[in-house]
Design an enzyme around this catalytic site. Structure first.
Site: not given
Ligand code: SAH
Ligand code: SF4
Length: 410
Positions: A124, A137, A144, A148, A151, A209, A240, A262, A264, A339
């Protein structure tokens, strides 16, 4: 209410499918100029003495005008065009679905043909129009390897890395659909000025990633920022990462785009749970890599992403710890309301809590925008992207809708 529009008609869809890359023909998209020249010579299509000139000509058609077919390259001889057609492809991925949110955000589900013995894959890509700019984006992997805990993409196993071609193809296909190659047919094929572009910025924040797919991401971003081609300024490209420390320095030196981390969490115990790569590369190493990021300055600040999770990382003490942790780093802190997705164990912080958190960080001298959730009705928000095989069942979608109505999603 979830608004899900399928934009194109059946005829439209079949025309797009016809243009989709045929697996057996290698694509010319995603090759460097030198590789492009070498490929043309190796195929016996172009003599060595013409290779550079032809590669330059093709480059212009591919990346300035953005044509999706050799037949549209009208200053190239018919013979050469058909030789190219026979051996190579420059077609776009198949668009399986295109959805438009009530806020104008668009999400595409792209299908790429198999690589080798593999199967077709789907990913996507999301377009977010804003006042004065539009951000695409882009995904770097199918799934992945990381997990996390907040996510949705992290619940899907890695299928494979995307190739440089597939990373770039997301930009080309999105610009096609947005009408963002307006000079395609003009005789001089002028480069679209940055202000007039629909896609003015790109963020590597889709699925995957990016620093675990370093070479392909590097190749694609160097082509996207090439001044004689797609010509996106490196200041308008953000990569990112969840914190792949050894590759951060390389990213700065070899790609030179803007960096987002990221983060957090501000202590290892919590970050180990939220962003498990922290067990491998703990905060101390991550912050040291950020301080050493090439070109770091007030004009080239690092963005720290911080997802707001109710009663997990959103206290006043967390805000203070965040300011302490980043002291001395030119930084912007992007607060992302969590989210939700069905099955997730978190809730988004209350709006007042997020605002208080932002005010404190602001008071300490950091820009701390709260990221407005975009495209939630089409599941286009951060961390909600998945591939077709993993898309939500209808019952899950209804559950999600109920969660949003109940206000968990801020
Ligand atoms: N894998 C990379 C880039 C993709 S995620 C990374 O982790 O940085 C893009 C951003 O969305 C990251 O900061 C991630 O931590 C955040 N993210 C992931 N799931 C989320 C969610 N459910 N709500 C809000 N942000 C989220
Ligand atoms: Fe992968 Fe980024 Fe999601 Fe973590 S936040 S699981 S690195 S896509």
């Amino acid at each position: 209410m979830i608004l899900s529009l399928d934009l194109h008609s059946a005829a439209d869809r079949s025309a797009l499918a016809k243009r989709a890359a045929t697996p057996e023909k290698p694509s010319l998209i995603g090759l460097s100029r030198v590789e492009l020249a070498e490929t043309l010579v190796a195929a016996g299509i172009v003599p060595e003495r013409q290779a550079r000139m032809r590669a330059q000509q093709l480059w212009h058609w591919l990346y300035v005008r953005g044509v999706p077919a050799f037949s549209e390259m009208f200053n190239i001889s018919k013979e050469l065009r058909s030789a190219l057609e026979e051996r190579f492809s420059i077609s776009r991925p198949e668009i399986v679905e295109e959805q438009v949110s009530s806020d104008g955000t668009r999400k595409w589900l792209f299908r790429f043909p198999p690589r080798g013995a593999g199967r077709p894959v789907e990913i996507e890509t999301v377009y977010i129009p804003e006042e004065g700019r539009g951000t695409l984006c882009i995904s770097s992997q199918v799934g992945c390897t990381l997990t996390c805990s907040f996510c949705h993409t992290g619940t899907q196993k890695l299928v494979r890395n995307l190739t440089a071609e597939e990373i770039l193809a997301q930009l080309l296909a999105a610009r096609d659909r947005l009408g963002d190659f307006p000079d395609r047919d003009t005789p001089d094929g002028a480069i679209v000025p940055a202000e007039g572009r629909k896609v003015s910025n790109i963020v590597m924040m889709g699925m995957g990633e990016p620093l675990y797919n370093f070479e392909n991401v590097k190749k694609a971003l160097l082509i996207a920022s090439d001044g004689d081609g797609l010509s996106l300024s490196k200041r308008r490209i953000t990569l990112s990462t969840s914190g792949v420390v050894p590759e951060i320095l390389r990213a700065g030196e070899e790609i030179g785009v803007m960096l987002a981390i990221s983060l957090h969490a501000t202590n290892d115990d919590l970050r180990d749970l939220l962003v498990p790569i922290n067990r491998k590369y703990p905060l101390k190493e991550l912050i040291a890599a950020c301080r050493a990021y090439p070109g770091l300055s007030n004009a080239r600040r690092i963005t720290f992403e911080y997802v707001m999770l109710k009663d997990v990382n959103d206290s006043f003490a967390d805000a203070k710890a965040l300011v302490r942790l980043l002291r001395g780093i030119p930084a912007k802190i992007n607060l992302i309301p969590f989210n939700p997705w069905p099955g997730s164990n978190y809730q988004c912080s209350d709006w007042e809590t997020i605002e208080r958190f932002a005010d404190f960080i602001n008071g300490a001298g950091y820009a701390s925008p709260i990221r407005t959730p975009r495209g939630r009705d089409i599941l286009a928000a951060c961390g909600q992207l998945k591939s077709e095989s993993e898309r939500m069942k209808k019952t899950d979608r209804l559950a999600l809708e109920a969660m949003m109505i109940a206000g968990h999603g801020a």
